[in-house]
Design a protein around this motif. Structure first.
Motif: not given
Length: 334
Positions: A16-22
């Motif tokens: 999720p972080i890779e696509h959704y962002g930090y």
């Protein structure tokens, strides 16, 4: 269009972080608007000169580097020397007043000495890469960022690009500043979407409509009309936030309990889990409606989030009630 949809959804669920962002340092911003660092998206913080837009970018970048261990590429157009940014970072992380850090007076007090020296191990681990781009054309700046990315981050590895700030650069043509600046924003947008997918945090000046000095809230303009020079900043940004001082009347009404700045969203292409408070107007205790915003306390280049208007409206209403009572709690005849 929908070929491979199942695989794509499953992959995003696994990473999720890779696509959704930090997620950033402000919990209420995360709750309302989600990640501001989605790959291929620009988040712009707008404020008047000297109103902490560079500092909030630095604060945000340091948080991301420290929390996630990712490299941060920070390009600065040369308005501040790198040593000034370093001193601000130490003040931000340690809580020691900036003038003590800058002058070296932090050594004369044990408490400040301990706080500053506690910062060193944290700072030395940060992968925060400074890229001076003052006096460069847009394509020259993009070239420097590209080179830094492949040298320090590595192909296909995650990063966030911090850029201070959007303005017209070294254009020798007779085009207006608005046209030149629009091309700058569009070139950066094309770069982070078409070549190296990464989130971009940027800053922008507000125009004279954004002046807040010695003004009350009713005299301030809080919409996209305050953005300076080019409408394409608003158009190409996925999120736009206005960072400004609170009006004199608001600070007085709040008894200085809810910070000295507001962070107001002007555009949100993506939202967080609390969609209602992000898009709905807030009904105040007097029956009026206001657009939601984040209370911010900014001191010594440190940022403290004090909730949003929707979550503090009852407390604000109670302050109004208390103003009409004397020390014994009895109603005062006005």
């Amino acid at each position: 269009l929908f070929e491979g949809l199942k695989e794509e959804v499953e992959e995003r669920g696994n990473n999720p972080i890779e696509h959704y962002g930090y997620m950033g340092p402000f919990s209420k911003v995360n709750e309302l608007y989600g990640s501001l660092c989605r790959p291929g998206n620009i988040c712009t913080f707008a404020s008047r000169s000297g109103n902490y837009k560079s500092s909030i970018l630095l604060y945000y970048g340091i948080h991301l580097a420290a929390t996630y261990g990712i490299p941060i590429l920070a390009a600065d157009n040369g308005e501040m020397e790198s040593v000034e940014l370093k001193m601000r970072a130490v003040a931000c992380l340690s809580g020691v007043p900036y003038h003590l850090v800058e002058s070296g007076q932090w050594r004369k007090n044990k408490e400040t000495t301990d706080k500053v020296r506690e910062v060193w191990p944290k700072v030395e681990k940060l992968k925060y890469y400074y890229i001076p781009v003052g006096g460069k054309t847009t394509q020259e700046m993009i070239g420097l960022v590209r080179r830094m990315y492949y040298n320090k981050v590595g192909r296909d590895n995650p990063t966030v690009f911090v850029f201070d700030y959007f303005k017209g650069y070294n254009d020798k043509s007779d085009k207006g500043e608005w046209f030149v600046l629009g091309n700058v924003v569009q070139d950066f947008k094309d770069f982070i979407t078409g070549e190296i997918p990464m989130g971009m945090l940027a800053a922008s000046q507000t125009n004279r409509f954004g002046i807040t000095t010695n003004r009350n809230e009713k005299d301030m303009q809080d919409d996209e009309g305050v953005l300076s020079a080019s409408d394409r900043i608003y158009f190409f940004s996925s999120h736009v936030f206005l960072l400004r001082k609170k009006g004199l009347d608001t600070v007085a009404q709040e008894h200085n309990k809810f910070g000295n700045y507001i962070l107001r969203n002007l555009k949100a292409r993506h939202l967080g889990k609390n969609i209602q408070d992000a898009i709905n107007l807030v009904k105040m205790s007097d029956g009026s409606f206001k657009q939601n915003y984040i209370h911010m306390l900014i001191q010594n280049f440190r940022f403290q989030e004090l909730g949003d208007l929707a979550s503090t409206k009852d407390k604000l209403g109670q302050i109004d009630v208390d103003d009409h009572k004397n020390n014994d709690g009895a109603d005062v005849t006005l």
